[in-house]
Scaffold this motif. Structure first.
Motif, PDB file in Angstrom:
ATOM      1  N   TRP A   1     -18.440  -5.351  -1.688  1.00  0.00           N
ATOM      2  CA  TRP A   1     -19.133  -4.198  -2.233  1.00  0.00           C
ATOM      3  C   TRP A   1     -19.653  -4.679  -3.579  1.00  0.00           C
ATOM      4  O   TRP A   1     -18.923  -5.305  -4.342  1.00  0.00           O
ATOM      5  N   ALA A   2     -20.921  -4.436  -3.846  1.00  0.00           N
ATOM      6  CA  ALA A   2     -21.550  -4.952  -5.048  1.00  0.00           C
ATOM      7  C   ALA A   2     -22.392  -3.865  -5.714  1.00  0.00           C
ATOM      8  O   ALA A   2     -22.793  -2.897  -5.073  1.00  0.00           O
ATOM      9  N   GLU A   3     -22.662  -4.074  -6.992  1.00  0.00           N
ATOM     10  CA  GLU A   3     -23.535  -3.164  -7.729  1.00  0.00           C
ATOM     11  C   GLU A   3     -24.926  -3.779  -7.808  1.00  0.00           C
ATOM     12  O   GLU A   3     -25.089  -4.921  -8.242  1.00  0.00           O
ATOM     13  N   CYS A   4     -25.913  -3.024  -7.392  1.00  0.00           N
ATOM     14  CA  CYS A   4     -27.291  -3.495  -7.450  1.00  0.00           C
ATOM     15  C   CYS A   4     -27.712  -3.604  -8.919  1.00  0.00           C
ATOM     16  O   CYS A   4     -27.578  -2.635  -9.672  1.00  0.00           O
ATOM     17  N   PRO A   5     -28.231  -4.768  -9.340  1.00  0.00           N
ATOM     18  CA  PRO A   5     -28.634  -4.924 -10.742  1.00  0.00           C
ATOM     19  C   PRO A   5     -29.893  -4.141 -11.096  1.00  0.00           C
ATOM     20  O   PRO A   5     -30.178  -3.921 -12.272  1.00  0.00           O
ATOM     21  N   SER A   6     -30.626  -3.673 -10.101  1.00  0.00           N
ATOM     22  CA  SER A   6     -31.870  -2.957 -10.362  1.00  0.00           C
ATOM     23  C   SER A   6     -31.658  -1.435 -10.390  1.00  0.00           C
ATOM     24  O   SER A   6     -31.956  -0.793 -11.382  1.00  0.00           O
ATOM     25  N   CYS A   7     -31.118  -0.875  -9.301  1.00  0.00           N
ATOM     26  CA  CYS A   7     -30.988   0.585  -9.218  1.00  0.00           C
ATOM     27  C   CYS A   7     -29.591   1.100  -9.553  1.00  0.00           C
ATOM     28  O   CYS A   7     -29.388   2.291  -9.720  1.00  0.00           O
ATOM     29  N   GLY A   8     -28.589   0.182  -9.601  1.00  0.00           N
ATOM     30  CA  GLY A   8     -27.229   0.573  -9.976  1.00  0.00           C
ATOM     31  C   GLY A   8     -26.382   1.122  -8.852  1.00  0.00           C
ATOM     32  O   GLY A   8     -25.230   1.460  -9.071  1.00  0.00           O
ATOM     33  N   ASP A   9     -26.929   1.233  -7.645  1.00  0.00           N
ATOM     34  CA  ASP A   9     -26.135   1.724  -6.513  1.00  0.00           C
ATOM     35  C   ASP A   9     -25.029   0.736  -6.160  1.00  0.00           C
ATOM     36  O   ASP A   9     -25.208  -0.474  -6.310  1.00  0.00           O
ATOM     37  N   VAL A  10     -23.910   1.240  -5.684  1.00  0.00           N
ATOM     38  CA  VAL A  10     -22.864   0.399  -5.127  1.00  0.00           C
ATOM     39  C   VAL A  10     -23.139   0.290  -3.643  1.00  0.00           C
ATOM     40  O   VAL A  10     -23.236   1.292  -2.946  1.00  0.00           O
ATOM     41  N   ILE A  11     -23.312  -0.946  -3.174  1.00  0.00           N
ATOM     42  CA  ILE A  11     -23.781  -1.169  -1.809  1.00  0.00           C
ATOM     43  C   ILE A  11     -22.991  -2.254  -1.102  1.00  0.00           C
ATOM     44  O   ILE A  11     -22.295  -3.047  -1.725  1.00  0.00           O
ATOM     45  N   ASP A  12     -23.136  -2.283   0.220  1.00  0.00           N
ATOM     46  CA  ASP A  12     -22.640  -3.378   1.051  1.00  0.00           C
ATOM     47  C   ASP A  12     -23.863  -4.256   1.313  1.00  0.00           C
ATOM     48  O   ASP A  12     -24.746  -3.875   2.071  1.00  0.00           O
ATOM     49  N   PRO A  13     -23.951  -5.431   0.671  1.00  0.00           N
ATOM     50  CA  PRO A  13     -25.166  -6.239   0.782  1.00  0.00           C
ATOM     51  C   PRO A  13     -25.386  -6.850   2.169  1.00  0.00           C
ATOM     52  O   PRO A  13     -26.449  -7.380   2.441  1.00  0.00           O
ATOM     53  N   ASP A  14     -24.400  -6.753   3.076  1.00  0.00           N
ATOM     54  CA  ASP A  14     -24.556  -7.293   4.425  1.00  0.00           C
ATOM     55  C   ASP A  14     -25.274  -6.347   5.362  1.00  0.00           C
ATOM     56  O   ASP A  14     -25.616  -6.714   6.469  1.00  0.00           O
ATOM     57  N   VAL A  15     -25.472  -5.124   4.931  1.00  0.00           N
ATOM     58  CA  VAL A  15     -26.082  -4.106   5.802  1.00  0.00           C
ATOM     59  C   VAL A  15     -27.568  -4.307   5.883  1.00  0.00           C
ATOM     60  O   VAL A  15     -28.241  -4.697   5.015  1.00  0.00           O
TER      61      VAL A  15
END
Length: 50
Positions: free
Chosen positions: A36-50
């Motif tokens: 689970w990571a934080e997007c550096p652009s929009c700040g959302d917490v996301i699963d980057p594998d999706v």
């Protein structure tokens, strides 16, 4: 943690590149690491594998 920052995926909201340095939580399911990571652009917490 490695000094390199490999690309893990992209943000599904804004398509920003997610690198290992953006990881908040790292866990394993079976033999595969997941993140689970934080997007550096929009700040959302996301699963980057999706």
């Amino acid at each position: 943690m490695s000094s390199q920052n490999p690309r893990l995926g992209g943000c599904p909201r804004c398509d920003e590149e997610i690198q290992h340095r953006h990881v908040l939580i790292e866990y394993e399911t079976g033999d595969e690491p997941r993140y689970w990571a934080e997007c550096p652009s929009c700040g959302d917490v996301i699963d980057p594998d999706v």
